[in-house]
Design a protein around this motif. Structure first.
Motif, mmCIF file in Angstrom:
data_model
loop_
_atom_site.group_PDB
_atom_site.id
_atom_site.type_symbol
_atom_site.label_atom_id
_atom_site.label_comp_id
_atom_site.label_asym_id
_atom_site.label_seq_id
_atom_site.Cartn_x
_atom_site.Cartn_y
_atom_site.Cartn_z
ATOM 1 N N PHE A 408 0.825 -1.200 0.000
ATOM 2 C CA PHE A 408 0.000 0.000 0.000
ATOM 3 C C PHE A 408 0.865 1.258 0.000
ATOM 4 N N GLY A 409 1.926 1.240 0.800
ATOM 5 C CA GLY A 409 2.797 2.407 0.891
ATOM 6 C C GLY A 409 3.464 2.745 -0.425
ATOM 7 N N ILE A 410 4.001 1.721 -1.089
ATOM 8 C CA ILE A 410 4.664 1.951 -2.375
ATOM 9 C C ILE A 410 3.663 2.462 -3.405
ATOM 10 N N ALA A 411 2.460 1.836 -3.449
ATOM 11 C CA ALA A 411 1.437 2.265 -4.404
ATOM 12 C C ALA A 411 0.983 3.691 -4.107
ATOM 13 N N ALA A 412 0.776 4.003 -2.817
ATOM 14 C CA ALA A 412 0.289 5.332 -2.436
ATOM 15 C C ALA A 412 1.314 6.410 -2.747
ATOM 16 N N LEU A 413 2.583 6.168 -2.413
ATOM 17 C CA LEU A 413 3.599 7.194 -2.641
ATOM 18 C C LEU A 413 3.925 7.342 -4.121
ATOM 19 N N THR A 414 3.853 6.242 -4.870
ATOM 20 C CA THR A 414 4.058 6.343 -6.324
ATOM 21 C C THR A 414 2.976 7.207 -6.953
ATOM 22 N N THR A 415 1.734 6.981 -6.534
ATOM 23 C CA THR A 415 0.613 7.790 -7.036
ATOM 24 C C THR A 415 0.751 9.238 -6.594
ATOM 25 N N LEU A 416 1.146 9.437 -5.334
ATOM 26 C CA LEU A 416 1.331 10.794 -4.811
ATOM 27 C C LEU A 416 2.382 11.559 -5.614
ATOM 28 N N ILE A 417 3.499 10.898 -5.894
ATOM 29 C CA ILE A 417 4.564 11.551 -6.675
ATOM 30 C C ILE A 417 4.042 11.948 -8.050
ATOM 31 N N HIS A 418 3.259 11.060 -8.667
ATOM 32 C CA HIS A 418 2.700 11.351 -9.993
ATOM 33 C C HIS A 418 1.748 12.550 -9.949
ATOM 34 N N VAL A 419 0.842 12.542 -8.961
ATOM 35 C CA VAL A 419 -0.146 13.623 -8.848
ATOM 36 C C VAL A 419 0.522 14.948 -8.502
ATOM 37 N N ARG A 420 1.438 14.903 -7.534
ATOM 38 C CA ARG A 420 2.093 16.142 -7.099
ATOM 39 C C ARG A 420 3.040 16.688 -8.173
ATOM 40 N N SER A 421 3.519 15.831 -9.043
ATOM 41 C CA SER A 421 4.372 16.315 -10.144
ATOM 42 C C SER A 421 3.599 17.299 -11.019
ATOM 43 N N GLY A 422 2.347 16.936 -11.353
ATOM 44 C CA GLY A 422 1.516 17.846 -12.146
ATOM 45 C C GLY A 422 1.223 19.130 -11.407
ATOM 46 N N PHE A 423 0.946 19.016 -10.118
ATOM 47 C CA PHE A 423 0.643 20.193 -9.292
ATOM 48 C C PHE A 423 1.842 21.149 -9.240
ATOM 49 N N HIS A 424 3.020 20.606 -8.915
ATOM 50 C CA HIS A 424 4.214 21.456 -8.786
ATOM 51 C C HIS A 424 4.647 22.027 -10.135
ATOM 52 N N ARG A 425 4.497 21.275 -11.195
ATOM 53 C CA ARG A 425 4.881 21.774 -12.513
ATOM 54 C C ARG A 425 4.027 22.977 -12.899
ATOM 55 N N ASN A 426 2.737 22.864 -12.669
ATOM 56 C CA ASN A 426 1.854 23.999 -12.980
ATOM 57 C C ASN A 426 2.214 25.229 -12.164
ATOM 58 N N ASN A 427 2.544 25.041 -10.897
ATOM 59 C CA ASN A 427 2.924 26.172 -10.050
ATOM 60 C C ASN A 427 4.227 26.818 -10.513
ATOM 61 N N LEU A 428 5.175 25.986 -10.919
ATOM 62 C CA LEU A 428 6.463 26.523 -11.367
ATOM 63 C C LEU A 428 6.341 27.233 -12.710
ATOM 64 N N LEU A 429 5.487 26.704 -13.593
ATOM 65 C CA LEU A 429 5.350 27.316 -14.920
ATOM 66 C C LEU A 429 4.739 28.713 -14.864
ATOM 67 N N VAL A 430 4.013 28.996 -13.797
ATOM 68 C CA VAL A 430 3.440 30.346 -13.618
ATOM 69 C C VAL A 430 4.547 31.399 -13.580
ATOM 70 N N ASN A 431 5.707 31.008 -13.074
ATOM 71 C CA ASN A 431 6.824 31.950 -12.942
ATOM 72 C C ASN A 431 7.678 32.061 -14.202
ATOM 73 N N ILE A 432 7.369 31.228 -15.200
ATOM 74 C CA ILE A 432 8.157 31.259 -16.444
ATOM 75 C C ILE A 432 7.494 32.238 -17.408
ATOM 76 N N ASN A 433 7.792 33.510 -17.230
ATOM 77 C CA ASN A 433 7.271 34.535 -18.127
ATOM 78 C C ASN A 433 8.185 35.753 -18.088
ATOM 79 N N GLU A 434 8.085 36.557 -19.134
ATOM 80 C CA GLU A 434 9.015 37.682 -19.294
ATOM 81 C C GLU A 434 8.802 38.791 -18.273
ATOM 82 N N TYR A 435 7.687 38.735 -17.536
ATOM 83 C CA TYR A 435 7.423 39.763 -16.531
ATOM 84 C C TYR A 435 8.032 39.420 -15.173
ATOM 85 N N ASN A 436 8.599 38.243 -15.075
ATOM 86 C CA ASN A 436 9.259 37.822 -13.842
ATOM 87 C C ASN A 436 10.746 38.163 -13.933
#
Length: 515
Positions: A408-436
């Motif tokens: 359960f732990g391996i399955a849960a953390l693997t899924t968590l890493i996958h889900v949080r990857s999308g979350f963190h990527r979207n947050n980081l991409l907000v800062n990728i613009n010429e106004y920053n």
């Protein structure tokens, strides 16, 4: 009747050696999978069945081990398991196709599952009651050291020899363990000889637990319920579990005695064992992936990093046994272990892309001490009220819950890493613009660097965007992995109140199981 002198130690060493065979093989194969993949011409997903097949077979046999030992005699079953495990290890090394290797690994998992819980019963008969705390602490270190040594040994063998040798190393140990078992371990009567076999119980157990284990092993790679067979297996696991419980509660001679759940300490202990498996196996899964996939460590480097934690565990185990014998409440020691695991998780949560091998020494050392404070006390609490034949049944169920907790732990953390990857990527991409300003400064610096190396303006611009994308991917992965450590630590921390639902008991000289 308890043994004394050299015979007592010979049996103890035999039991530990046999158990270590199974414990090391749980993780030793993982680092050799790329080499096996290339040698047998299979995909990585197909090769993963080598690990999945072993885990599924292992978790099916664990709750049955007490019943099998009672039916065929504990010594006979233990010796049979050692011989089969050793023989199949040879066959695994000689496998010429993926299909052969998967079949042999399933047989190896079935034999390995019979080694652990049976070892606990043998240990109970061998040591006097007043010394069992120390004996089981010595035995318990194998539960941490085994999975820890697995990747280290596997990495060394893979780097310096060929993958069949990860199976061949079992053969001399298995032969010696079989000879010692035959010479030193005394026979026990066949308590269930002549009684009807619970064939429906065996079938339902295999269906329910096997389906659940496959779902946990393959769910993330199949995007969970997007795959039809995952949905079918999930439904099968639920229905099979309900039918299995009903069957075992109504059959006169069940293979798994659920009536021992009437003991509150054991019922709660099933949950704490689940949590322990979650923390132990999931952290051992995430750490090598984190260090090798993101920080660029080799398999051997990652394996060596785990050794200090194992050393601290070895040093602590005798101390744990003495403290239990002196009447120190197991709840207090287990609480300390959970708190130390939480500290380890928080230290890992602060890792960076510049973290080196030296940065992981103390976190892993703290984890090793924490695991020592958890294994023996948690199982002591779980089975403190069990007596006679209930001990064998209880250790089997406890082992199964720890294994399922890890899955359960391996399955849960693997899924968590996958889900949080999308979350963190979207947050980081907000800062990728010429106004920053920070982005503009970094982008211009990269542009100038590429132009100075002879790139045209357009090529330098493309290369700079590509470099920025690489930075975003690395930061995304880092944040996702640190989230996984944080979650594992919080789950352990939040589980502390469960310990105090179990009764306090000064005399904790009872056997303990490990897996």
């Amino acid at each position: 009747m308890a043994e004394t002198g050299l015979k007592k130690w010979a049996i103890t060493i035999t039991v530990i050696a046999a158990a270590l065979l199974e414990l090391i093989d749980t993780t030793i194969v993982n680092v050799a999978m790329p080499q096996i993949q290339g040698n047998l011409g299979a995909t990585l997903e197909d090769v993963a069945m080598i690990v999945t097949g072993y885990a599924v077979a292992n978790v099916i046999i664990l709750p049955m081990s007490g019943w099998l030992g009672s039916r065929f005699g504990r010594k006979n079953y233990f010796l049979f398991s050692i011989i089969v495990f050793t023989t199949v290890s040879f066959l695994c090394g000689n496998a010429t196709s993926l299909e052969e290797l998967v079949i042999f690994r399933i047989l190896q998992g079935l034999a390995g599952g019979g080694l652990l819980s049976t070892s606990q019963s043998i240990l109970l008969e061998t040591w006097p009651k007043e010394q069992v705390g120390t004996a089981t602490a010595l035995f318990g270190l194998g539960a941490v050291v085994g999975p820890t040594l697995g990747p280290t040994i596997g990495g060394y063998i893979t780097d310096n020899y060929s993958w069949p040798w990860i199976f061949y190393v079992n053969i001399p140990v298995g032969i010696l363990a079989a000879i010692a078992t035959y010479l030193f371990i005394k026979k026990t009567p066949r308590e269930l000889g002549g009684k009807p076999v619970d064939w429906w119980g065996i079938a339902l157990l295999a269906i329910a637990v096997g389906s659940l284990q496959i779902v946990l092993e393959k769910g993330e790679t199949e995007d969970w319920f997007a795959a039809t067979y995952i949905i079918v297996l999930s439904a099968t696991a639920v229905i099979g579990t309900l039918l299995f419980i009903w069957r075992e509660l109504t059959f006169e001679y069940p293979i798994v005695n659920f009536r021992i759940m009437r003991h509150r300490s054991f019922s709660v202990g099933m949950f704490t064992s689940f949590v322990l498996g979650f923390g132990l196996y999931s952290s051992m899964f995430v750490f090598p992936v984190f260090t090798q996939g993101l920080l660029g460590f080799t398999a051997q480097q990652s394996g060596k990093l785990l050794l200090p934690g194992g050393v601290f565990t070895i040093m602590m185990m005798p101390f744990i046994g003495k403290m239990l014998q002196k009447g120190v409440p197991a709840q207090f020691m287990a609480t300390g272990g959970m708190l130390l695991f939480f500290v380890f998780a928080m230290m890992m949560n602060h890792s960076t892309l510049l973290s080196g091998t030296g940065d992981f020494f103390w976190p892993l050392a703290i984890r090793g001490i924490g695991m020592a404070l958890l294994f023996v006390p948690l199982t002591t609490l779980a089975i403190q009220d069990l007596k006679g034949a209930e001990v064998g049944q209880g250790t089997g169920l406890n082992n199964m819950m720890r294994q399922l907790g890890g899955s359960f732990g391996i399955a849960a953390l693997t899924t968590l890493i996958h889900v949080r990857s999308g979350f963190h990527r979207n947050n980081l991409l907000v800062n990728i613009n010429e106004y920053n300003p920070a982005f503009s400064q970094r982008f211009q610096g990269l542009m100038q660097n590429f132009i100075s190396k002879g790139y045209t303006f357009m090529d330098a611009q493309k290369a700079s965007y590509k470099a920025i994308e690489g930075m975003v991917m690395k930061q995304t992965a880092l944040l996702s992995y640190t989230d996984a450590f944080w979650v594992s630590g919080m789950i352990m921390l939040c589980s502390i109140p469960l310990l105090y639902l179990q009764k306090f008991k000064k005399n904790t000289n009872v056997p303990v199981d490990v897996h």
